[in-house]
Design an enzyme around this catalytic site. Structure first.
Site, PDB file in Angstrom:
ATOM      1  N   TYR A 161     -13.026  -4.045  11.491  1.00 34.48           N
ATOM      2  CA  TYR A 161     -11.766  -3.297  11.357  1.00 34.48           C
ATOM      3  C   TYR A 161     -10.939  -3.431  12.635  1.00 34.48           C
ATOM      4  O   TYR A 161      -9.741  -3.746  12.589  1.00 34.48           O
ATOM      5  CB  TYR A 161     -12.047  -1.815  11.065  1.00 34.48           C
ATOM      6  CG  TYR A 161     -10.773  -0.996  10.935  1.00 34.48           C
ATOM      7  CD1 TYR A 161      -9.929  -1.157   9.842  1.00 34.48           C
ATOM      8  CD2 TYR A 161     -10.403  -0.075  11.922  1.00 34.48           C
ATOM      9  CE1 TYR A 161      -8.749  -0.419   9.724  1.00 34.48           C
ATOM     10  CE2 TYR A 161      -9.230   0.663  11.812  1.00 34.48           C
ATOM     11  CZ  TYR A 161      -8.405   0.489  10.715  1.00 34.48           C
ATOM     12  OH  TYR A 161      -7.238   1.205  10.603  1.00 34.48           O
TER      13      TYR A 161
ATOM     14  N   GLY B  97       0.828  -1.209   0.000  1.00 35.01           N
ATOM     15  CA  GLY B  97       0.000   0.000   0.000  1.00 35.01           C
ATOM     16  C   GLY B  97       0.856   1.250   0.000  1.00 35.01           C
ATOM     17  O   GLY B  97       0.490   2.259   0.604  1.00 35.01           O
TER      18      GLY B  97
ATOM     19  N   ASN C 228       1.425   3.360  -2.274  1.00 34.29           N
ATOM     20  CA  ASN C 228       1.047   4.429  -3.217  1.00 34.29           C
ATOM     21  C   ASN C 228       0.209   5.536  -2.578  1.00 34.29           C
ATOM     22  O   ASN C 228      -0.139   6.498  -3.254  1.00 34.29           O
ATOM     23  CB  ASN C 228       0.276   3.843  -4.406  1.00 34.29           C
ATOM     24  CG  ASN C 228      -1.032   3.202  -3.975  1.00 34.29           C
ATOM     25  OD1 ASN C 228      -1.024   2.059  -3.514  1.00 34.29           O
ATOM     26  ND2 ASN C 228      -2.137   3.907  -4.085  1.00 34.29           N
ATOM     27  N   SER C 229      -0.113   5.400  -1.291  1.00 37.41           N
ATOM     28  CA  SER C 229      -1.065   6.349  -0.704  1.00 37.41           C
ATOM     29  C   SER C 229      -0.782   6.552   0.779  1.00 37.41           C
ATOM     30  O   SER C 229      -0.209   5.679   1.444  1.00 37.41           O
ATOM     31  CB  SER C 229      -2.486   5.776  -0.881  1.00 37.41           C
ATOM     32  OG  SER C 229      -3.450   6.560  -0.224  1.00 37.41           O
ATOM     33  N   GLY C 230      -1.178   7.721   1.283  1.00 40.89           N
ATOM     34  CA  GLY C 230      -1.229   7.975   2.724  1.00 40.89           C
ATOM     35  C   GLY C 230       0.077   7.691   3.453  1.00 40.89           C
ATOM     36  O   GLY C 230       1.169   8.127   3.046  1.00 40.89           O
TER      37      GLY C 230
END
Ligand SMILES: NC(=O)c1ccc[n+]([C@@H]2O[C@H](COP(=O)([O-])OP(=O)(O)OC[C@H]3O[C@@H](n4cnc5c(N)ncnc54)[C@H](OP(=O)(O)O)[C@@H]3O)[C@@H](O)[C@H]2O)c1
Length: 302
Positions: free
Chosen positions: A174, A20, A22-24
């Site tokens: 979550y 992950g 690519n973001s944040g």
């Protein structure tokens, strides 16, 4: 980026994988590692988003050492394809950052039969780590990105996919997946120690940071609007600080848990923080680790 409250190791020439990326928070983790001279693999489920992220990174640092590889971490077959592709170019791993994650969403089971949030946030990363484990450098670091949400988690190991059809809530699922990150990290730390490995298993939580995480399942959650108000609290760059500490801190110990030092651990410098009592239950962590090996059909060879 500030890493000044601890002694920092250089990542020069290290091989770093960020899922992950690519973001944040993952994007700022990639930026930090590139900036420090590491070879970085951005594992992304969208090649288009990864290319856009690369363009952003290129405005900040050299991207010569950046490799983009496809990974849908919610799919065990994609994890295996990723590992095979990775091994065509790289011989070992110095730092694995299991960062990719989703939050909320309706109940959904993946092709492997897992509940979607647990599949993405835990099972895929578990299988990825087990598959890459033989290639880990002696002083490698394996980092899980958890959340303060773990503190409200409940987990029934017999109902990991809510097989009885009861009890699914987006928040509950979550929170549970973020408890899974801590159990995985702690049980792995125990096993590494028992086998006299010098590899470190570390876990972090980023506090609350303004990233895409909160905006993908919009409109469906009662807390969504409240979270939107809370969002200005911390940038994604600041949210990456605990991950950066786990990558850099020369004094990081196997089993350490880093998070922000501020009020309610929402933001601030990265310090050692306490996991919930349930997360610290090593017996359950151990059972969960063994169950994860069985369900993902992967095995850690220590
Ligand atoms: N932001 C916070 O306040 C906060 C708080 C606690 C914990 N966290 C944790 O921090 C981590 C990073 O989240 P973030 O806040 O930076 O959110 P984000 O900006 O949405 O980044 C999440 C990353 O994970 C990727 N991802 C999602 N599902 C994937 C899949 N199946 N396969 C591969 N990649 C996938 C996303 O890809 P796409 O771009 O394609 O969607 C994205 O690159 C997560 O583990 C999250 O639980 C964040």
């Amino acid at each position: 980026m500030k890493k000044s409250n601890y002694s920092s190791q250089s990542l020069k020439d290290k091989i770093v994988i960020v899922t992950g990326g690519n973001s944040g928070i993952g994007l700022y983790t990639v930026l930090d590692a590139l900036h420090d001279g590491a070879y970085v693999v951005m594992a992304s489920r969208s090649m288009q988003k990864a290319e856009e992220a690369k363009q952003f990174l290129a405005t900040k640092t050299s991207v010569e050492r950046l490799t983009i590889l496809s990974l849908d971490v919610s799919s065990l077959s994609s994890v295996q394809t990723f590992v095979q592709t990775f091994l065509k170019t790289f011989q070992h791993v110095d730092i694995l950052v299991n960062n990719a994650g989703i939050m909320f969403g309706d109940y959904h089971r993946t092709e492997d039969g897992f509940e979607r949030q647990m599949a993405t946030n835990h099972f895929g990363h578990f299988a990825l780590t087990a598959s890459l484990f033989p290639m880990m450098a002696k002083d490698a670091r394996i980092i899980q990105v958890s959340s303060i949400a773990h503190k409200r988690a409940e987990m029934d190991l017999n109902q990991l996919a809510y097989e009885d059809g009861k009890g699914y809530t987006p928040w509950g699922a979550y929170s549970r997946s973020k408890l899974a990150n801590l159990w995985f990290a702690f049980a792995l730390a125990d096993r590494l120690k028992a086998h006299n490995h010098t590899i470190k298993s570390l876990v972090v939580h980023p506090g609350v940071s303004k990233t895409n995480l909160f905006f993908k399942e919009k409109g469906k959650q009662p807390l969504y609007n409240l979270l939107k108000i809370l969002m200005p609290l911390q940038s994604a760059e600041k949210g990456a600080l605990p991950t950066l500490r786990a990558m850099h801190d020369v004094d990081a110990r196997n089993g350490d848990f880093f998070g922000p030092e501020g009020l309610a651990e929402f933001g601030g410098k990265a310090v050692r923080v306490q996991a919930s009592r349930l997360a610290q239950n090593r017996l359950l962590a151990d059972q969960f680790f063994t169950l994860s090996e069985t369900l993902t059909k992967t095995e850690f060879i220590f």
